[in-house]
Design an enzyme around this catalytic site. Sequence first.
Site, short mmCIF file in Angstrom:
data_model
loop_
_atom_site.label_atom_id
_atom_site.label_comp_id
_atom_site.label_asym_id
_atom_site.label_seq_id
_atom_site.Cartn_x
_atom_site.Cartn_y
_atom_site.Cartn_z
N SER A 1 0.86 -1.19 0.00
CA SER A 1 0.00 0.00 0.00
C SER A 1 0.89 1.23 0.00
O SER A 1 1.53 1.54 1.00
CB SER A 1 -0.91 0.00 1.24
N LYS B 1 -7.23 1.92 -2.85
CA LYS B 1 -6.78 1.46 -1.52
C LYS B 1 -6.76 2.62 -0.53
O LYS B 1 -7.10 2.46 0.65
CB LYS B 1 -5.40 0.82 -1.61
#
Length: 294
Positions: free
Chosen positions: A96, A171
């Site tokens: 991420s 995300k």
Amino acid sequence: MSRIAFIGLGIMGSPMAANLVKAGHTVTGFNLTQPPIDKLVADGGRAAGSIAEAVADAEVVITMVPADPQVEQVILGEGGVLENAKPGTLVIDMSSITPQTSIKVAEAAAAKGVRTLDAPVSGGEAGAIEAVLSIMVGGAAADFAEAKPLFDVLGTTVIHVGPAGAGQTVKAANQLIVAVNIQVVAEAVVFLENAGVDLPAALDVLAGGLAGSTVLNRKKANMVDRQFAPGFRIDLHHKDMGIVTAAARAVEAPLPVGSLVAQLVASARANGDGSLDHSALLRGVERLAGRKVN
């Protein structure tokens, strides 16, 4: 079956690599510490002593590391993936990070004839172990189609959301929603306890109504038992809140609630809770309520 190099065998990467082995793929793992590599070997995978060794014969390279600096070092750095991957290799970064870093990686890889996808996940450690992750994927549609069977081993919700960087944008939105959810669940817990209500019973009935959520289902036991072993560390969620607030500013999207929760996540980290699971945001609410927090 694919020959896969898996770089980064942490809380998330280790069970994900193991699930790929169980599905019949040849998985060669590399990590900065040895115990996760030994575990992968015990699960039926192979060990590598370097990124170069892991990538040498790989058709697919998956990276799962903490943040942008590690992604740049592992993929773009000296001795990294792009130095050692053959043209045509598909590199899937499941970390991420910022959309900008994913785009930078994609451009550098394209110059070497290497294909990339950014494919961050949601679901935490439990989702990784149970292979029920949500995977949001940015990159070329053809590359996504090729990788889809691998993603299906790891998750149950797998969606192509756009070009390079789009996976990371989605995300960031995910992490915004999760942080706000955890914070309000934590506030509800303290409210219910102060009111003298049976907390487990209250959370069970809330979970069955409109207030129900995956966050409530996954995190209510942590909060009831005050057990905050990290499934996803506050340190990492702090990093992610920085990503989403910066990305939102870039596109002039207001985050009035998200910005406040970002400050509360930062406060939890400043109070020494960074290594705990993000459900430990409860401890911040307890501090505001005047409780002694050990």
